[in-house]
Design a protein around this motif. Sequence first.
Motif, short mmCIF file in Angstrom:
data_model
loop_
_atom_site.label_atom_id
_atom_site.label_comp_id
_atom_site.label_asym_id
_atom_site.label_seq_id
_atom_site.Cartn_x
_atom_site.Cartn_y
_atom_site.Cartn_z
N VAL A 1 0.83 -1.20 0.00
CA VAL A 1 0.00 0.00 0.00
C VAL A 1 0.86 1.25 0.00
N VAL A 2 1.89 1.29 0.84
CA VAL A 2 2.76 2.46 0.91
C VAL A 2 3.47 2.69 -0.42
N LYS A 3 3.90 1.62 -1.07
CA LYS A 3 4.58 1.76 -2.36
C LYS A 3 3.65 2.35 -3.41
N ASP A 4 2.40 1.86 -3.46
CA ASP A 4 1.47 2.36 -4.47
C ASP A 4 1.09 3.81 -4.20
N ILE A 5 0.86 4.17 -2.93
CA ILE A 5 0.47 5.55 -2.61
C ILE A 5 1.61 6.51 -2.92
N SER A 6 2.84 6.12 -2.62
CA SER A 6 3.98 7.00 -2.90
C SER A 6 4.14 7.23 -4.40
N LEU A 7 3.84 6.21 -5.20
CA LEU A 7 3.92 6.38 -6.65
C LEU A 7 2.82 7.30 -7.17
N ARG A 8 1.65 7.26 -6.56
CA ARG A 8 0.54 8.10 -6.99
C ARG A 8 0.82 9.58 -6.70
N PHE A 9 1.38 9.88 -5.54
CA PHE A 9 1.64 11.26 -5.17
C PHE A 9 2.94 11.80 -5.75
N SER A 10 3.74 10.92 -6.33
CA SER A 10 4.97 11.39 -6.95
C SER A 10 4.66 12.05 -8.29
N LYS A 11 5.62 12.75 -8.83
CA LYS A 11 5.43 13.45 -10.10
C LYS A 11 5.84 12.59 -11.29
#
Length: 407
Positions: free
Chosen positions: A270-280
Motif C-alpha cells: 500500500v505504501v509503495k502504491d500511494i507513494s507512486l501516486r503522489f509522486s510526479k
Amino acid sequence: MKKTILTNCERNFINASIQEKTRLDGRDLFETRSVNIYFGSNWGSCIVSLGKTRAVAQVSCDIQQPKASRPNEGMIYINVELNPLAAQHFESNRQSEAAILINRQLEKSIKDSKCVDLESLCIVAEKKVWSLRLDINILNHDGNLIDCASIAALAALLHFHRPDVTSTGTNIIIHPFNEKDPLPLRLFFLPVCVSFITFESGITVMDPTYMEERVGVAQLTLGVNSYKELCSLHFDYLTKTLTVEDVISVASNHAAEYAIDLIQQIKEAVVKDISLRFSKDSTYSCHIKEYIIANKLTTMCNNNISIKLRNWNFTQLKNETCENDDDNKESNHIVKLGEGFAELITHEAKAIGKGGHNSWCPSSEEEMSDVEIVSIDKPSNTIINKAELDDDSEEEVIEIVDRKDIM
C-alpha cells in the motif's frame, strides 16, 4: 449447477498423502501459498491472489445520516459476492450460504472488532457522516476464500482515501481531489483471517486448497492482528471427536507468526502504491493492467488432480524419447507440463488415446504441441519426480527416485 461429486478414490488418496505429511501441491503442512496484491486506478480498488484463489475489493463512500444510537460515528457495510466466474456451482444474483458465511466472518474481523475509527468519519454530529461500503467479488475459487477476501478487504481499506469536506452551517462542500488532497482512513489495528483444515487422522494443515477443504472434517478460521491479538474465531466441524481447543493449540502460534508477516507485506504494498501516486512520475500506470496482462484466470473445475512433486532425493538421470506403440502393450510415459508440474490421468483416458495405466499426460490436445513424451522401462516401485527442459538442449531430463529411499 451442483458441485462435482468427490469420489472415494480421491478422498482416500488425499487422506493417505496427508498421513504421510505430503500435500498435493508440494507444500509443508503449515506452509502458505504466495500472496500478490495489485491496485487499480481508483482509491480503495485492489486485486489479491492467494495461489490460484483471486478476489477483487472496492471501497466507496457517500454522505448519510448517522444512526440514532451512534450519532457521532460513521458506518461501514461489507458485501461479498460469489458468482459463476469463480466456480460453476455458484449462482448469480443469489446469496449463497458460503457468501453469507464469509460476510459474517469479515464483519466479525473488521466491523465488530472496531478496527476502523468510525468517529473520524463524522462530519456534523447527528446530521451527516461518511458511510463506507466494502464490496468483495471472488474471481477464482481454489480454496481458502475467507483468507483471500480478508487480505483484499484490509488492503482496500488501507489504500482508500476519501474526499475532504468543509462544513459551513447547514451546507457541506465536498472538495474534489484536484483542490484538496484526499484523506486516508484511520485504522486502530490491522486484522487478517488465517484458516486451517483438520483431517480424519487429526493432522492440521494451513491455507487449505479446494480439494483439502472438501476432504477435511474441521475448519478453523482465526482473525489475528499484528499484535498477536485474537479478533474473531470461527470453528466448523463435522465430527464431535475434535474440539476447538485441540485445533487452536496446534494452529495459534502459526497463525500469529503468519499474520505479522502478511500484514507487513500488505502495508509495504500500500505504501509503495500511494507513494507512486503522489509522486510526479508521469509513467505511473494501474497495477491491475499489468496483472491482467501477466496473469490469466484459471478455473478450479478440473477432471484431473493436479500434483506438484518436490523435495525428493535424486538417484538416477535418464535421457530417452520414444513414440507410441502400435500394439496395445501398456507402457509408462512422462509428459512435461511445466516446471515441476504434472497431471494424473484416469484409466478412462486410454479410451480416447491419451495415456493409460499409471501414465502422466496432458489434459487437453492444445498442450500436445509443447510437451515431450518419454518412456520409462522401470518397475512399478519408481516414482517420477520432475521434468526439466534445458534452454540449450533439446533433450528431456527425467529424474527418478526409488520408493524405498523415501519410505
